[in-house]
Design an enzyme around this catalytic site. Structure first.
Site, short mmCIF file in Angstrom:
data_model
loop_
_atom_site.label_atom_id
_atom_site.label_comp_id
_atom_site.label_asym_id
_atom_site.label_seq_id
_atom_site.Cartn_x
_atom_site.Cartn_y
_atom_site.Cartn_z
N ASN A 42 0.97 -1.76 4.94
CA ASN A 42 -0.29 -2.49 4.84
C ASN A 42 -0.14 -3.89 5.44
O ASN A 42 0.93 -4.50 5.38
CB ASN A 42 -0.83 -2.52 3.41
N ILE A 43 -1.22 -4.34 6.05
CA ILE A 43 -1.25 -5.63 6.73
C ILE A 43 -2.50 -6.36 6.26
O ILE A 43 -3.62 -5.90 6.51
CB ILE A 43 -1.27 -5.44 8.25
N GLU A 44 -2.30 -7.48 5.57
CA GLU A 44 -3.42 -8.23 5.03
C GLU A 44 -3.84 -9.35 5.98
O GLU A 44 -3.15 -9.66 6.95
CB GLU A 44 -3.05 -8.82 3.67
N CYS A 53 -4.74 -0.71 5.45
CA CYS A 53 -3.80 -0.03 4.56
C CYS A 53 -2.72 0.72 5.35
O CYS A 53 -2.92 1.10 6.50
CB CYS A 53 -4.55 0.96 3.68
N GLU A 55 -1.62 3.77 5.11
CA GLU A 55 -1.99 5.12 5.52
C GLU A 55 -2.75 5.09 6.84
O GLU A 55 -2.46 5.86 7.76
CB GLU A 55 -2.87 5.80 4.45
N CYS A 86 -6.65 4.51 -1.27
CA CYS A 86 -7.99 3.99 -1.54
C CYS A 86 -9.05 4.90 -0.92
O CYS A 86 -8.73 5.82 -0.16
CB CYS A 86 -8.11 2.56 -0.99
N CYS A 89 -9.09 5.00 2.99
CA CYS A 89 -8.01 5.83 3.54
C CYS A 89 -8.31 7.31 3.35
O CYS A 89 -8.06 8.11 4.25
CB CYS A 89 -6.68 5.46 2.90
#
Length: 134
Positions: A42-44, A53, A55, A86, A89
């Site tokens: 995941n990359i915020e 996310c 996935e 989520c 995803c």
């Protein structure tokens, strides 16, 4: 690559997650029918809605490399139960995965829940729902 190796790939890629806000690293490993494995974390972003996310990162990497047939996915996070994907995803997964694509959800205590796409998102919105048969 077997299920346990795929899960190890998902756990390992968690270390590359960029999560300065949530502090919640997630890793995913996707095996294609050709046998290739694509990983994602995941990359915020400070503008929260534009993060991605693990996935979806793995799926989008595979798609961008020309892979469109998927065998199984493993997702790992440090949660009490096997980490569930989520809703966003799940919808992306339902677009690209067959109903019987295997999905392995796990945590760092090695609690594993293995299901198929149809169990993860039954009665999902599909591309065929956009076709006008009138």
């Amino acid at each position: 690559m077997n299920k346990d190796q795929l899960i190890e790939e998902a756990i390992g890629i968690r270390n590359r997650a960029y999560v300065p806000y949530s502090k919640f690293p997630v890793g995913a490993a996707l095996r294609t029918k050709s046998g290739k494995v694509y990983t994602g974390c995941n990359i915020e972003n400070a503008a929260y809605p534009v993060g991605c996310c693990a996935e979806r990162v793995a799926i989008f990497k595979a798609i961008s490399e020309g892979e469109t047939e998927f065998e199984e996915l493993a997702v790992a996070a440090d949660t009490q139960r096997p980490v569930p994907p989520c809703g966003s995803c799940r919808q992306v997964m339902s677009e690209f995965f067959d109903r019987d694509t295997k999905i392995h959800l796990t945590n760092l205590q090695n609690n594993i829940k293995s299901i198929v796409m149809e169990e993860l998102l039954p009665f999902s919105f599909q591309p065929s729902d956009l076709i006008d048969d009138k």
